[in-house]
Design an enzyme around this catalytic site. Structure first.
Site, PDB file in Angstrom:
ATOM      1  N   ILE A 157       5.664  -1.871  -1.019  1.00 43.66           N
ATOM      2  CA  ILE A 157       5.833  -0.928  -2.126  1.00 43.66           C
ATOM      3  C   ILE A 157       5.337   0.469  -1.753  1.00 43.66           C
ATOM      4  O   ILE A 157       5.965   1.478  -2.126  1.00 43.66           O
ATOM      5  CB  ILE A 157       5.136  -1.462  -3.388  1.00 43.66           C
ATOM      6  N   THR A 158       4.245   0.559  -1.003  1.00 48.19           N
ATOM      7  CA  THR A 158       3.747   1.889  -0.630  1.00 48.19           C
ATOM      8  C   THR A 158       4.717   2.602   0.316  1.00 48.19           C
ATOM      9  O   THR A 158       4.814   3.832   0.283  1.00 48.19           O
ATOM     10  CB  THR A 158       2.357   1.796   0.029  1.00 48.19           C
ATOM     11  N   HIS A 201       0.437 -13.050  -6.912  1.00 54.01           N
ATOM     12  CA  HIS A 201       0.000 -11.731  -6.445  1.00 54.01           C
ATOM     13  C   HIS A 201      -0.035 -10.740  -7.608  1.00 54.01           C
ATOM     14  O   HIS A 201       0.608  -9.693  -7.566  1.00 54.01           O
ATOM     15  CB  HIS A 201       0.950 -11.204  -5.355  1.00 54.01           C
ATOM     16  N   ASP A 259       6.157 -16.216   1.309  1.00 52.80           N
ATOM     17  CA  ASP A 259       6.046 -16.329  -0.152  1.00 52.80           C
ATOM     18  C   ASP A 259       6.646 -17.642  -0.652  1.00 52.80           C
ATOM     19  O   ASP A 259       6.017 -18.382  -1.408  1.00 52.80           O
ATOM     20  CB  ASP A 259       6.760 -15.166  -0.849  1.00 52.80           C
TER      21      ASP A 259
END
Length: 492
Positions: A408-409, A87, A191
C-alpha cells in the site's frame, strides 16, 4: 522606498492609464484564472490508488474538487476486499481515506461502472482531468490443461470469497481434501496458505465472512504446498508474511535443507531486506530448533512447505474426471543472471497429489474503455509518470499505471507522483481552461440510464449496519455480501 504618492494613488486610475496587455500577459492571466477557478477532477477507483491521488490533489490545490467513481457499491477496494482478515492494522488506512471523503471538496459515487454506465470520453468532457486508478481486478491464467477442473481457483477469487467480495460470495470451495497446492510464492500465496491453516478460533474475531469461517471450521486441509518456478533467492513474499507462517499456531514448516545449499554465500551482496528474508528462511530450514519449538512442531496437526524450481504443466483430474486430483510439475533450472534470470524446464516432471489448487501467479488489469490505450502484454495503461500516452488530460495511478506490484505504501508514493504531475500540468495551462460541469453533467447522464449512485453517507449507513451485525459475535463487522440487500437497506 516607493514614493508616498504610490501608496494612495487610486487603483482605477492606474487601470485607465496602463498600456494594453501584451499577448504573453494575456496568456499568463488566462493560466492564472484557470488556477483560480475550481478545477473539476475525477478519479476512477476508490482503492488506495484512487484515495491517495484524491488526497494529494485536495491537499495541494485549495480549490480543486475531486469526484471518486467506484463500480462496487462500497469504497476502499483492496483494503476492504484484498487485505487478509488477520491483518486489521493494515486496514487502519481506511480512517485516512474516510477523512478525505469527508472533505467538502470530495464526493464518492459508488455503483457506477465506468466504461459501461458512463464512458471515459464523457468523463473527459465533464472534467478538467480524469485519473484512472481502478486497479487490477482480474488474475493471470495458468494457461495449462485442467485449469478449468472443479477444485481449481484463482487466489484472487479465494481471497474475495473470505473477504466478502460480492462477485465471489458463492465460490464455495470444497475443503474436504487433505492437501492443497498454492502456485506462486508472493504475499498473496502466503495469505491464502495461512488462512487455510490458521485455527478457526483465531479468525473468529476478525472481519472474515461467516460463510468462509464456517467452511474453514469444517476444513480437512492438513498440508499446503507453496510452489514456485524459481529458487529460494527469488521468492516474492516479504519477511513479515514468512515470519507469520513460521510462527503459525498448530502448524510446522516442511523445508528441505538441500534447497538452501550455498545460499549463505550468495546473499552476502543482496540488498538488506532480501538478505534478512533469506537469513530467516535459512534459520527455519537448517538450524536445529530449541526444545520448546521442537515440542510445538511435534504437536502440530497441520503443515506447510515450500517447493522450489517447479512450474505447473498440467492439473491432473480424478479418475472420474470430475475434480482435481493433483498437479504435474515441470522441474526447472535457472538461466541468465540478475533481472534476466528465468526458469527453464529440465525435461523432468513430478506429480504432486492434492484436492485443491489455488493459482497465485499475479493479478491483472483489464482495459476499461476502447478510447483508453492499453498494453495487454504488460496489463497497464501506457503512460509517462502517470500521463496517459497521447491522451491529454487523462492520467493513471496505482496498479493500472505500473502493474500489480508493491504494497500500500508503494501505491501511496506512486499516486502522489501522479497527483503532482496533474497539478503541474494544470499550473502550466496544459489542461482545458474555462469551467467544466463536473458531476452535474455525469449525474444527468447516469439518471437517463437508470443508474443511481451510492454516496459516502450511504456507505456510512451500510458501515454502521455491518458493525452492528458483527458486535454480537465480537467481530469488528459482519460484511454485507449481497448488493441487493445493500440497496434495500438504503431504501432503494
Amino acid at each position: 522606498m516607493a514614493p508616498r504618492c504610490w501608496r494612495w494613488w487610486p487603483w482605477s486610475a492606474w487601470l485607465r492609464t496602463r498600456p494594453p496587455p501584451s499577448e504573453s500577459t494575456q496568456s499568463f492571466r488566462q493560466q492564472f484564472s484557470t488556477q483560480e477557478q475550481t478545477p473539476q477532477i475525477c478519479v476512477v477507483g476508490s482503492g488506495p490508488a484512487g484515495f491517495y491521488t484524491a488526497q494529494h490533489l485536495l491537499k495541494h490545490h485549495s480549490r480543486a474538487h475531486v469526484d471518486i467513481y467506484e463500480k462496487q457499491l462500497v469504497p476502499f477496494g483492496l483494503v476492504r476486499y484484498g487485505v487478509a482478515p488477520d491483518h486489521p492494522e493494515v486496514k487502519n488506512v481506511i480512517n485516512t481515506f474516510t477523512r478525505t471523503a469527508h472533505s467538502d471538496r470530495c464526493a464518492f459515487h459508488g455503483s457506477v461502472a465506468v466504461g459501461r454506465d458512463v464512458t471515459v470520453q464523457e468523463l473527459r468532457d465533464a472534467y478538467h482531468a480524469v485519473v484512472l486508478s481502478y486497479g487490477a481486478d482480474d488474475h493471470q491464467a495458468l494457461e495449462i490443461p485442467g485449469e478449468e477442473l472443479p477444485g481449481v481457483f484463482s487466489a484472487r477469487a479465494f481471497v474475495g470469497w473470505y473477504n466478502g467480495l460480492p462477485e465471489n460470495r458463492a465460490l464455495a470451495p470444497d475443503l474436504s481434501c487433505d492437501t492443497a497446492v498454492v502456485l506462486g510464492q508472493g504475499n498473496v500465496a502466503l495469505d491464502v496458505a495461512r488462512i487455510l491453516l490458521t485455527p478457526p478460533e483465531h479468525l473468529e474475531k476478525t472481519d472474515i465472512t461467516e460463510a468462509a469461517l464456517g467452511a474453514l471450521r469444517q476444513s480437512q486441509v492438513k498440508t499446503v504446498w507453496i510452489v514456485g518456478r524459481r529458487g529460494a533467492l527469488q521468492v516474492a513474499f516479504t519477511i513479515k508474511e514468512l515470519r507469520e507462517m513460521i510462527q503459525l499456531p498448530g502448524t510446522r514448516p516442511i523445508l528441505d535443507p538441500a534447497d538452501f545449499l550455498g545460499l549463505q554465500d550468495r546473499i552476502k551482496e543482496v540488498p538488506r531486506p532480501r538478505k534478512r528474508l533469506m537469513e530467516l528462511l535459512l534459520r527455519a530450514a537448517t538450524e536445529k530448533p530449541e526444545v520448546a519449538e521442537v515440542a510445538r512442531r511435534a504437536s502440530a496437526s497441520r503443515a506447510w512447505g515450500l517447493r522450489f524450481f517447479r512450474s505447473p504443466q498440467q492439473v491432473l483430474p480424478s479418475p472420474d474426471g470430475r475434480r482435481v486430483a493433483g498437479v504435474r510439475l515441470a522441474v526447472t533450472r535457472l538461466e541468465g543472471v540478475g533481472e534476466a534470470t528465468r526458469a527453464v524446464p529440465t525435461g523432468d516432471v513430478e506429480d504432486l497429489p492434492c484436492g485443491l489448487v489455488l493459482s497465485s501467479i499475479g493479478y491483472k488489469s483489464r482495459p476499461i474503455d476502447p478510447s483508453v490505450p492499453f498494453d495487454p502484454k504488460l496489463g497497464v495503461i501506457p503512460n509517462v509518470e502517470g500521463r496517459v500516452v497521447d491522451v491529454p488530460g487523462l492520467y493513471c495511478s496505482g496498479w493500472v499505471k505500473r502493474g500489480p506490484t508493491g504494497v500500500i505504501t508503494t501505491t501511496m508514493t506512486d499516486s502522489f507522483v501522479t497527483g503532482q504531475i496533474l497539478l503541474q500540468d494544470l499550473k502550466a495551462g496544459l489542461l482545458p481552461s474555462g469551467p467544466r460541469p463536473g458531476y452535474a453533467a455525469v449525474k444527468a447522464l447516469l439518471g437517463s440510464r437508470g443508474v443511481w449512485p451510492v454516496s459516502f453517507s450511504d456507505w456510512e449507513k451500510l458501515d454502521a449496519e455491518e458493525v452492528s451485525r458483527g458486535q454480537g459475535a465480537g467481530k469488528p463487522r459482519e460484511k454485507l455480501l449481497d448488493p441487493q440487500e445493500m440497496l434495500r437497506l438504503l431504501g432503494r
